[in-house]
Design an enzyme around this catalytic site. Sequence first.
Site, short mmCIF file in Angstrom:
data_model
loop_
_atom_site.label_atom_id
_atom_site.label_comp_id
_atom_site.label_asym_id
_atom_site.label_seq_id
_atom_site.Cartn_x
_atom_site.Cartn_y
_atom_site.Cartn_z
N CYS A 278 -9.17 34.13 -5.09
CA CYS A 278 -8.73 34.34 -6.47
C CYS A 278 -8.60 35.84 -6.79
O CYS A 278 -8.45 36.67 -5.87
CB CYS A 278 -9.65 33.65 -7.46
SG CYS A 278 -8.89 33.41 -9.09
N ASP B 70 -17.30 33.03 -12.71
CA ASP B 70 -17.03 32.76 -14.12
C ASP B 70 -18.32 32.49 -14.86
O ASP B 70 -18.46 32.82 -16.04
CB ASP B 70 -16.05 31.60 -14.25
CG ASP B 70 -14.70 32.02 -13.68
OD1 ASP B 70 -14.54 31.97 -12.45
OD2 ASP B 70 -13.83 32.45 -14.46
N ASN C 182 -17.20 29.34 -9.85
CA ASN C 182 -16.07 30.25 -9.66
C ASN C 182 -14.83 29.41 -9.34
O ASN C 182 -14.90 28.18 -9.24
CB ASN C 182 -16.38 31.25 -8.53
CG ASN C 182 -15.38 32.39 -8.50
OD1 ASN C 182 -15.08 33.00 -9.53
ND2 ASN C 182 -14.84 32.69 -7.33
P1 RI2 Z 1 -13.60 38.88 -13.24
C1 RI2 Z 1 -11.33 34.01 -12.62
O1 RI2 Z 1 -11.02 32.83 -13.31
C2 RI2 Z 1 -11.73 33.80 -11.19
O2 RI2 Z 1 -12.44 32.60 -10.96
C3 RI2 Z 1 -12.57 35.03 -10.96
O3 RI2 Z 1 -13.40 34.95 -9.83
C4 RI2 Z 1 -13.33 35.08 -12.26
O4 RI2 Z 1 -12.38 34.72 -13.27
C5 RI2 Z 1 -14.00 36.38 -12.59
O5 RI2 Z 1 -13.08 37.38 -12.87
P2 RI2 Z 1 -9.59 32.62 -14.02
O6 RI2 Z 1 -9.67 33.28 -15.38
O7 RI2 Z 1 -14.39 38.78 -14.50
O8 RI2 Z 1 -8.51 33.18 -13.14
O9 RI2 Z 1 -14.43 39.37 -12.10
O10 RI2 Z 1 -9.46 31.12 -14.16
O11 RI2 Z 1 -12.32 39.66 -13.40
#
Ligand code: RI2
Length: 325
Positions: free
Chosen positions: A133, A202, A212
């Site tokens: 991701c 998350d 996550n």
């Molecule tokens: P940061 C994202 O979720 C991913 O799962 C990623 O690992 C997590 O948020 C944390 O992101 P999504 O919003 O706070 O893409 O480290 O569903 O940037």
Amino acid sequence: MDDRQPDVDPDVVATAEDIAAMRIRGAATIADAAAEALATQAERSQAKRPAAFQRQLRVAAKTLYETRPTAVSLPNALRYVLRGMDGETVAELRDATIARAEEFQRELAQAQASLGAVGSNRLRDGDVVMTHCHSTDALSCLEAALEDGKEIEAIVKETRPRKQGHITARRLRELGIPVTLIVDNAARRYLDEADHVLVGADSIAADGSVINKIGTSGLAVNARERGVPVMVAAQTIKLHPDTMTGHTVEIEMRAESEVIGDEERTDITGGASDDGLTVENPGFDVTPPRYVDAIVTERGQFPPESIVTLMRELFGETTGDPWEQ
Ligand code: RI2
């Protein structure tokens, strides 16, 4: 404005819609945008009385809160800002709320930088890192490693269905990191070439489970089997305080359209109205603590099983939902 009818500012509604549609995504970025939105609400509020102002802010917070259920950084950010809404007059409340939101945003950025420095210490010159991701917390570790003069390579999983791995690949290329992009199904094969798995989070539960992006748990199990350590980069705002009192983390189920289009569906089913085809699209999964080697935060790195100690220190035993008052 009628003080009895709290209006949510259109820009707050727009931020909520952007979060729901993932135009604003990533747990830390969502938290930052939510704090900013509350500051906007405070700045533009036409409320004449303090109680009406407070009510507006709570309604705005609730609008933001209801967008995505899994990333705890969102309610943590809203709680933080609302807790700072102090004052006797509307002017005092406004200033305090805006100042609190700005403080939150400053600390968020600082925490990510501090976390990066900790994560970098786990990486050696020449290491190959596999990512899943797109996580700005994980990216911060790689940026810090580069600043520390280490050469790093990355194997980037594309991360179906929304392919946020492409964002990671783009950012890493901007930093000059060599990137090998793979489909998710190729991960086990390429783990033999990786020195670390590095992912974000998350939410982190009190037992050290990591919530996550969907696919993280399978990756972590495979990594353990191949002997590749799994590092989770997560600011403390990702710690989920409700899990200390036994609550579980709700996993967001997203739209079928992210997985399959109308034409593809018709190809499979022949277009019958009661076609017997169900598409499930969970956004996240839960990686048990035994598959995680370290949770890297701005307060240092922790074995997942000990993260509850940090949670108690930071959040106490309970929290509450101020937007429901
Ligand atoms: P940061 C994202 O979720 C991913 O799962 C990623 O690992 C997590 O948020 C944390 O992101 P999504 O919003 O706070 O893409 O480290 O569903 O940037």
